[in-house]
Design a protein around this motif. Structure first.
Motif, short mmCIF file in Angstrom:
data_model
loop_
_atom_site.label_atom_id
_atom_site.label_comp_id
_atom_site.label_asym_id
_atom_site.label_seq_id
_atom_site.Cartn_x
_atom_site.Cartn_y
_atom_site.Cartn_z
N GLY A 1 7.16 -22.93 -29.49
CA GLY A 1 7.76 -24.08 -28.80
C GLY A 1 8.22 -23.73 -27.40
O GLY A 1 8.06 -24.51 -26.46
N GLU A 2 8.79 -22.54 -27.25
CA GLU A 2 9.22 -22.10 -25.92
C GLU A 2 8.02 -21.84 -25.01
O GLU A 2 8.05 -22.19 -23.83
CB GLU A 2 10.06 -20.82 -26.03
CG GLU A 2 11.49 -21.07 -26.43
CD GLU A 2 12.31 -19.79 -26.38
OE1 GLU A 2 11.99 -18.88 -25.58
OE2 GLU A 2 13.27 -19.71 -27.14
N ASN B 1 6.48 -25.19 -24.16
CA ASN B 1 7.47 -26.14 -23.65
C ASN B 1 7.58 -27.39 -24.53
O ASN B 1 7.88 -28.47 -24.05
CB ASN B 1 7.17 -26.55 -22.20
CG ASN B 1 7.37 -25.40 -21.24
OD1 ASN B 1 8.23 -24.55 -21.45
ND2 ASN B 1 6.57 -25.37 -20.19
N SER B 2 7.30 -27.23 -25.81
CA SER B 2 7.43 -28.34 -26.76
C SER B 2 7.67 -27.75 -28.15
O SER B 2 6.75 -27.16 -28.74
CB SER B 2 6.17 -29.21 -26.76
OG SER B 2 6.23 -30.15 -27.80
N ALA C 1 8.12 -29.37 -30.84
CA ALA C 1 7.31 -30.11 -31.82
C ALA C 1 5.90 -29.55 -31.89
O ALA C 1 5.33 -29.39 -32.98
CB ALA C 1 7.28 -31.59 -31.45
N LEU C 2 5.32 -29.22 -30.74
CA LEU C 2 3.97 -28.66 -30.72
C LEU C 2 3.96 -27.26 -31.36
O LEU C 2 3.02 -26.91 -32.06
CB LEU C 2 3.43 -28.61 -29.29
CG LEU C 2 1.98 -28.24 -29.12
CD1 LEU C 2 1.08 -29.20 -29.88
CD2 LEU C 2 1.61 -28.21 -27.65
#
Length: 137
Positions: A68-69, A72-73, A75-76
């Protein structure tokens, strides 16, 4: 003479019945031991599976946050982790017969195992150690 034969056969009958009762008791105790060993292996397996489950769960949680980091998501990142879980699930389904056979073999091995002492102390009904040679006149 007939009284002597009656006593002999009566004693033989008692000895045989005692022998049969003792053998049945031994078989019962061996069964208890095998069931106990099987349950011990099963319990050990459950503990290992639970520990592995939690280790994998926290590893994938950490991986989800890490991805996620990077992406930058969050959720992804967790979506990718779900994809990995689905891939792992698919592999387990693909190899379910091999996994099932291995588990079955482990259970059978646990039930069939004997102590080394038991093998060394095996005797035949006459009291001679098996595998030995008889010496006669």
């Amino acid at each position: 003479m007939e009284n002597f034969a009656e006593k002999t056969f009566s004693g033989l009958k008692n000895d045989i019945s005692t022998y049969v009762e003792t053998r049945l008791e031994l078989m019962k105790l061996n069964t208890y031991e095998r069931v106990a060993k099987t349950m011990a292996v099963f319990s050990y397996g459950i503990v290992l599976v639970l520990l592995a489950f939690f280790a994998i769960l926290f590893l994938f949680l950490a991986l989800g946050f890490f991805l996620g980091e990077i992406l930058n998501s969050v959720a992804l990142g967790f979506l990718l982790v779900v994809g990995m879980y689905l891939l792992l699930f698919g592999l387990i389904l693909l190899f379910r017969e091999k996994i099932s056979a291995r588990v079955t073999n482990e259970i059978i091995t646990a039930m069939m195992s004997k102590d080394e002492k038991e093998d060394e102390e095996t005797t035949d009904p006459a009291g001679d150690i098996t595998g030995g040679t008889e010496t006669g006149a």
